[in-house]
Design an enzyme around this catalytic site. Structure first.
Site, PDB file in Angstrom:
ATOM      1  N   ARG A 199       1.122  -0.873  -0.012  1.00 14.90           N
ATOM      2  CA  ARG A 199      -0.118   0.338   0.180  1.00 14.90           C
ATOM      3  C   ARG A 199       0.418   1.282  -0.278  1.00 14.90           C
ATOM      4  O   ARG A 199       1.922   0.951   0.938  1.00 14.90           O
ATOM      5  CB  ARG A 199      -0.956   0.180   1.746  1.00 14.90           C
ATOM      6  CG  ARG A 199      -1.824  -1.335   1.934  1.00 14.90           C
ATOM      7  CD  ARG A 199      -2.969  -1.167   2.077  1.00 14.90           C
ATOM      8  NE  ARG A 199      -3.767  -2.458   1.681  1.00 14.90           N
ATOM      9  CZ  ARG A 199      -5.180  -2.866   2.103  1.00 14.90           C
ATOM     10  NH1 ARG A 199      -5.595  -1.873   2.722  1.00 14.90           N
ATOM     11  NH2 ARG A 199      -5.775  -3.925   1.974  1.00 14.90           N
ATOM     12  N   GLU A 220       0.683   4.670   0.439  1.00 10.43           N
ATOM     13  CA  GLU A 220       0.240   5.891   1.252  1.00 10.43           C
ATOM     14  C   GLU A 220       1.154   5.920   2.041  1.00 10.43           C
ATOM     15  O   GLU A 220       2.126   5.111   2.799  1.00 10.43           O
ATOM     16  CB  GLU A 220      -1.338   5.495   2.231  1.00 10.43           C
ATOM     17  CG  GLU A 220      -2.563   5.571   1.124  1.00 10.43           C
ATOM     18  CD  GLU A 220      -3.107   4.323   1.596  1.00 10.43           C
ATOM     19  OE1 GLU A 220      -2.824   2.951   1.576  1.00 10.43           O
ATOM     20  OE2 GLU A 220      -4.548   4.533   2.558  1.00 10.43           O
ATOM     21  N   ARG A 234       0.583   1.765  13.183  1.00 12.57           N
ATOM     22  CA  ARG A 234       0.352   0.296  12.857  1.00 12.57           C
ATOM     23  C   ARG A 234      -0.306   0.251  11.717  1.00 12.57           C
ATOM     24  O   ARG A 234      -0.591  -0.683  10.686  1.00 12.57           O
ATOM     25  CB  ARG A 234      -1.027   0.516  13.483  1.00 12.57           C
ATOM     26  CG  ARG A 234      -2.230   1.181  13.232  1.00 12.57           C
ATOM     27  CD  ARG A 234      -3.259   1.854  14.173  1.00 12.57           C
ATOM     28  NE  ARG A 234      -4.295   2.759  13.882  1.00 12.57           N
ATOM     29  CZ  ARG A 234      -5.205   2.318  13.044  1.00 12.57           C
ATOM     30  NH1 ARG A 234      -6.022   1.255  12.276  1.00 12.57           N
ATOM     31  NH2 ARG A 234      -5.832   3.802  12.658  1.00 12.57           N
ATOM     32  N   HIS A 235       0.977   1.034  10.629  1.00 16.52           N
ATOM     33  CA  HIS A 235       0.705   0.726   8.807  1.00 16.52           C
ATOM     34  C   HIS A 235       1.964   0.697   8.743  1.00 16.52           C
ATOM     35  O   HIS A 235       2.955   1.656   8.887  1.00 16.52           O
ATOM     36  CB  HIS A 235       0.225   1.665   8.552  1.00 16.52           C
ATOM     37  CG  HIS A 235      -1.521   2.158   8.386  1.00 16.52           C
ATOM     38  ND1 HIS A 235      -1.938   2.909   9.694  1.00 16.52           N
ATOM     39  CD2 HIS A 235      -2.687   1.768   7.906  1.00 16.52           C
ATOM     40  CE1 HIS A 235      -3.167   2.761   9.156  1.00 16.52           C
ATOM     41  NE2 HIS A 235      -3.585   1.880   8.074  1.00 16.52           N
ATOM     42  N   GLU A 295      -8.405  -1.910  14.240  1.00 14.67           N
ATOM     43  CA  GLU A 295      -9.026  -3.111  13.320  1.00 14.67           C
ATOM     44  C   GLU A 295      -7.508  -4.001  12.478  1.00 14.67           C
ATOM     45  O   GLU A 295      -6.908  -3.797  12.605  1.00 14.67           O
ATOM     46  CB  GLU A 295      -9.088  -2.178  11.660  1.00 14.67           C
ATOM     47  CG  GLU A 295      -9.864  -2.363  11.128  1.00 14.67           C
ATOM     48  CD  GLU A 295      -9.788  -2.159   9.579  1.00 14.67           C
ATOM     49  OE1 GLU A 295     -10.498  -0.935   9.796  1.00 14.67           O
ATOM     50  OE2 GLU A 295      -9.399  -2.848   8.550  1.00 14.67           O
ATOM     51  N   SER A 353     -11.275  -7.129   7.746  1.00 13.88           N
ATOM     52  CA  SER A 353     -12.672  -6.672   7.197  1.00 13.88           C
ATOM     53  C   SER A 353     -13.223  -7.424   6.537  1.00 13.88           C
ATOM     54  O   SER A 353     -12.033  -7.886   5.470  1.00 13.88           O
ATOM     55  CB  SER A 353     -12.488  -5.122   6.361  1.00 13.88           C
ATOM     56  OG  SER A 353     -11.806  -4.307   6.906  1.00 13.88           O
ATOM     57  N   ARG A 366      -0.459  -7.116  11.974  1.00 17.22           N
ATOM     58  CA  ARG A 366      -1.869  -6.394  13.314  1.00 17.22           C
ATOM     59  C   ARG A 366      -2.248  -7.434  13.896  1.00 17.22           C
ATOM     60  O   ARG A 366      -2.231  -7.242  15.534  1.00 17.22           O
ATOM     61  CB  ARG A 366      -2.144  -5.886  12.446  1.00 17.22           C
ATOM     62  CG  ARG A 366      -2.355  -4.727  11.520  1.00 17.22           C
ATOM     63  CD  ARG A 366      -3.136  -3.615  12.005  1.00 17.22           C
ATOM     64  NE  ARG A 366      -3.391  -2.338  11.016  1.00 17.22           N
ATOM     65  CZ  ARG A 366      -4.062  -1.443  10.614  1.00 17.22           C
ATOM     66  NH1 ARG A 366      -5.133  -2.062  10.852  1.00 17.22           N
ATOM     67  NH2 ARG A 366      -3.812  -0.812   9.581  1.00 17.22           N
TER      68      ARG A 366
HETATM   69  P1  ATP Z   1      -6.982   0.754   8.088  1.00 15.99           P
HETATM   70  O1  ATP Z   1      -8.501   1.327   8.066  1.00 15.99           O
HETATM   71  O2  ATP Z   1      -6.576   0.022   9.789  1.00 15.99           O
HETATM   72  O3  ATP Z   1      -5.606   1.634   7.531  1.00 15.99           O
HETATM   73  P2  ATP Z   1      -7.931  -0.818   6.395  1.00 15.99           P
HETATM   74  O4  ATP Z   1      -9.120  -0.981   6.524  1.00 15.99           O
HETATM   75  O5  ATP Z   1      -7.479   0.145   4.733  1.00 15.99           O
HETATM   76  O6  ATP Z   1      -6.529  -0.722   7.207  1.00 15.99           O
HETATM   77  P3  ATP Z   1      -8.296  -3.526   4.436  1.00 15.99           P
HETATM   78  O7  ATP Z   1      -7.983  -3.252   3.127  1.00 15.99           O
HETATM   79  O8  ATP Z   1      -9.887  -3.968   5.308  1.00 15.99           O
HETATM   80  O9  ATP Z   1      -7.582  -2.242   5.275  1.00 15.99           O
HETATM   81  O10 ATP Z   1      -7.212  -4.299   4.722  1.00 15.99           O
HETATM   82  C1  ATP Z   1      -7.775  -6.089   5.925  1.00 15.99           C
HETATM   83  C2  ATP Z   1      -6.635  -5.539   7.197  1.00 15.99           C
HETATM   84  O11 ATP Z   1      -4.989  -5.626   6.469  1.00 15.99           O
HETATM   85  C3  ATP Z   1      -6.330  -4.571   7.794  1.00 15.99           C
HETATM   86  O12 ATP Z   1      -8.048  -4.267   8.537  1.00 15.99           O
HETATM   87  C4  ATP Z   1      -5.472  -4.788   8.408  1.00 15.99           C
HETATM   88  O13 ATP Z   1      -5.681  -5.463   9.226  1.00 15.99           O
HETATM   89  C5  ATP Z   1      -4.672  -4.853   7.166  1.00 15.99           C
HETATM   90  N1  ATP Z   1      -3.703  -3.830   6.484  1.00 15.99           N
HETATM   91  C6  ATP Z   1      -4.291  -3.319   5.917  1.00 15.99           C
HETATM   92  N2  ATP Z   1      -3.573  -2.323   5.414  1.00 15.99           N
HETATM   93  C7  ATP Z   1      -2.868  -2.351   6.172  1.00 15.99           C
HETATM   94  C8  ATP Z   1      -1.320  -1.188   6.404  1.00 15.99           C
HETATM   95  N3  ATP Z   1      -0.635  -0.850   5.698  1.00 15.99           N
HETATM   96  N4  ATP Z   1      -0.296  -1.817   7.210  1.00 15.99           N
HETATM   97  C9  ATP Z   1      -0.620  -3.278   8.544  1.00 15.99           C
HETATM   98  N5  ATP Z   1      -1.539  -3.554   7.816  1.00 15.99           N
HETATM   99  C10 ATP Z   1      -3.283  -3.348   6.649  1.00 15.99           C
HETATM  100 MG    MG Z   2     -10.538  -1.635   6.662  1.00 15.99          MG
END
Ligand code: ATP
Ligand code: MG
Length: 423
Positions: A202, A204, A210-211, A346, A349, A397
Site C-alpha cells: 500500500r 499511502e 499500525r501501518h 482493526e 475487514s 496487526r
Molecule cells: P486501516 O483502516 O486500518 O488502514 P484498511 O481498512 O485500509 O485498514 P483493509 O483493506 O480492510 O485495510 O485490509 C484488511 C486488513 O489488513 C486490515 O484490517 C489490517 O489488519 C491489514 N492492513 C491493511 N492495511 C495495512 C497496512 N498498511 N499495514 C498493516 N496492516 C494493514
Molecule cells: Mg478495513
C-alpha cells in the site's frame, strides 16, 4: 574422544572467567535461554582453554562436551566443554549488547534484526509469529480450504488508484497488489473455499504505529454462504483457535518476557455499526453516521470494551458508502460488512460480496470506477458465481495485538515504511 559428546552451535552472548573455570553463555537453536558452557582448565587442552578465556562476545562457536549429571546453572542447560571451535569472530563493535543489559537505540533493533534475534525478547516475538503462521495454515487446511497464491504484479487495484505502487511492466504500467480481493473472488467460480497468506503493498504515506507499506495478510474467501454471519463464524473460530494454541504453546514464555499476551478469546461479540456509534457518542465522540471510525474512535471503543472484559469484537453493517464496491448492499444504505477489532485496533475487514453481475456493475459505477479496467474480474461473474464472502486480516496487526506490541514494526523482521527500504 572416548565419551559421547553433545554438540552446541551458536553465539557467545556472555563470558566470564573465575579462577580455573570459564563460563560461556551460548545462544543456540531456538531456545530463549542460553546454554551455560563450563570450561575447566583441568578438563581441556591448552588451546581450548586459551580460546575460552580470550573469546570475543558475539563469536559464532561450535562446542562439544558432556552434560553434567547435576545442572547448577540457573538458566537450566549446561554443558561441560571438551572441544571448542571459534567459527567466526566479530570484526567490529557489536551495535547491540549481546548480554541485553545495556539497551540500544530503538532503531538498532530493526537495523540489526539478526542480532536482536539473539535476545530473548525478539526470539519470543518471532517464535510467536512463526507459530501464528503455522496455526493459520493448520486451521484452514483442516477445514477444507485450498491454499492459493495469486499474482502480486497486477493491472488493477481493488480499492482504486491512489494507494498503489506503480511498477514498470515492459511497455505498460502495472501495480503491486494491495490485496488479493479480486482474484480470490474470481476463484469462487471454481472452488468453494480458498485462503492465501500474502503481502499487501500500500502506497499511502502512513505515519502510524499500525501501518506499513508492505504488510502480510491472511485472505479467506468462501462460497455458497447464506450471509456474512457464516464468514464471521469462521473468523471467530479461527481467532479462538490461534489465541488458545498460542497461549498453550508459548503463553508462559511470552509472559516471562513481559508481553501482555491476549488470553484465549471466547465467542466474539458482534455490535452493529449503529451500536458502536451510539457507544462512541455516549463517550463524547462526535461521530457522523456514515463515517468510517477513525483511529481515536477505534481506540476509545477498544478501551470501553476492555473495561467490560472484551478484547475482540466485531462491528457489523457499516454504511455502504464507507465500504468498497464489492461489498453487498443491505437495507437502509447499510452493507453486509464487518470489521474485527482487537484491543481497539482493526485487525480484519470482511463481508458478503455482491455476486450478481448486474448489481456488481451498478456498484462499480456508483463508486466511480472504470468498468473496463475490471473486465477480467467481471468475466468470472458470468458463469455461475455463487453467493460468497470472506475477509482480509492483517497478520502483522494480529501478532501486534496478540502480544500487545506498541508498534507494528516490532512484529515484522524487516519493516517497510515510507522512510525504510533497507535493510
Ligand atoms: P486501516 O483502516 O486500518 O488502514 P484498511 O481498512 O485500509 O485498514 P483493509 O483493506 O480492510 O485495510 O485490509 C484488511 C486488513 O489488513 C486490515 O484490517 C489490517 O489488519 C491489514 N492492513 C491493511 N492495511 C495495512 C497496512 N498498511 N499495514 C498493516 N496492516 C494493514
Ligand atoms: Mg478495513
Amino acid at each position: 574422544m572416548p565419551e559421547n559428546l553433545e554438540l552446541v552451535e551458536g553465539w557467545v552472548v556472555n563470558a566470564r572467567v573465575v579462577g580455573r573455570i570459564a563460563f560461556l553463555e551460548v545462544i543456540d537453536d531456538l531456545s530463549l535461554k542460553p546454554v551455560t558452557v563450563v570450561v575447566k582448565r583441568d578438563e581441556v587442552q591448552d588451546e581450548v582453554w586459551k580460546a575460552a578465556t580470550s573469546i570475543k562476545l558475539g563469536s559464532a562457536v561450535r562446542i562439544r562436551g558432556v552434560k553434567p549429571e547435576r545442572v547448577v546453572s540457573r538458566k537450566g542447560r549446561e554443558l561441560h566443554a571438551r572441544l571448542l571451535q571459534v567459527l567466526a569472530e566479530p570484526v567490529d563493535l557489536l551495535p547491540i549488547d549481546p548480554t541485553g543489559k545495556t539497551p540500544a537505540n530503538p532503531e538498532a533493533y530493526i537495523n540489526y534484526r539478526y542480532l536482536a534475534l539473539r535476545l530473548p525478547r525478539y526470539r519470543a516475538i518471532f517464535l510467536a509469529r512463526s507459530l501464528l503462521m503455522n496455526l493459520t495454515r493448520e486451521y484452514f487446511y483442516s477445514r477444507g480450504f485450498l491454499e492459493v497464491n495469486t499474482p502480486k504484479i497486477v493491472g488493477a487495484g481493488a480499492e482504486g488508484g491512489a494507494t498503489l505502487f506503480v511498477v514498470e511492466y515492459f511497455e505498460r504500467k502495472a501495480y503491486l497488489s494491495q490485496s488479493p480481493q479480486l482474484y480470490k473472488q474470481m476463484l469462487m467460480c471454481g472452488v468453494p473455499r480458498v485462503f492465501e497468506i500474502t503481502p499487501y503493498f500500500r502506497a499511502e504515506k502512513f505515519s502510524t504505529v499500525r501501518h506499513l507499506n508492505e504488510s502480510w495478510g491472511l485472505d479467506v474467501e468462501m462460497g455458497f454462504i447464506n450471509g456474512p454471519e457464516d464468514v464471521m463464524d469462521v473468523l471467530d473460530d479461527y481467532i479462538r483457535y490461534v489465541t488458545r494454541r498460542i497461549n498453550e504453546e508459548l503463553g508462559s514464555t511470552l509472559r516471562e518476557q513481559g508481553f501482555e499476551l491476549l488470553p484465549p478469546v471466547e465467542k466474539i461479540p458482534r455490535y452493529t455499526y449503529r451500536e458502536a456509534v451510539d457507544i462512541l457518542r455516549g463517550l463524547g465522540f462526535n461521530v457522523r453516521m456514515g463515517d468510517d471510525l477513525d483511529t481515536q474512535a477505534e481506540k476509545a471503543l477498544g478501551e470501553y470494551m476492555e473495561r467490560q472484559g472484551v478484547y475482540a469484537y466485531f462491528i457489523t453493517e457499516y454504511p455502504w458508502e464507507a465500504k468498497p464496491f464489492y461489498i453487498m448492499k443491505s437495507e437502509g444504505g447499510l452493507s453486509k460488512s464487518f470489521d474485527l477489532d482487537i484491543r481497539g485496533i482493526e485487525v480484519a475487514s470482511g463481508g458478503q460480496r455482491e455476486h450478481r453481475y448486474a448489481e456488481l456493475l451498478g456498484n462499480m459505477r456508483e463508486k466511480g470506477l472504470n468498468v473496463e479496467d475490471f473486465s477480467f474480474y467481471l468475466e468470472a461473474f458470468k458463469y455461475g458465481m455463487p453467493p460468497h464472502g470472506g475477509f482480509g486480516l492483517g497478520l502483522d496487526r494480529l501478532l501486534m495485538t496478540l502480544l500487545g506490541l506498541p508498534n507494528i514494526r516490532e512484529a515484522v523482521l524487516f519493516p517497510r515504511d515510507r522512510f525504510r527500504l533497507v535493510p
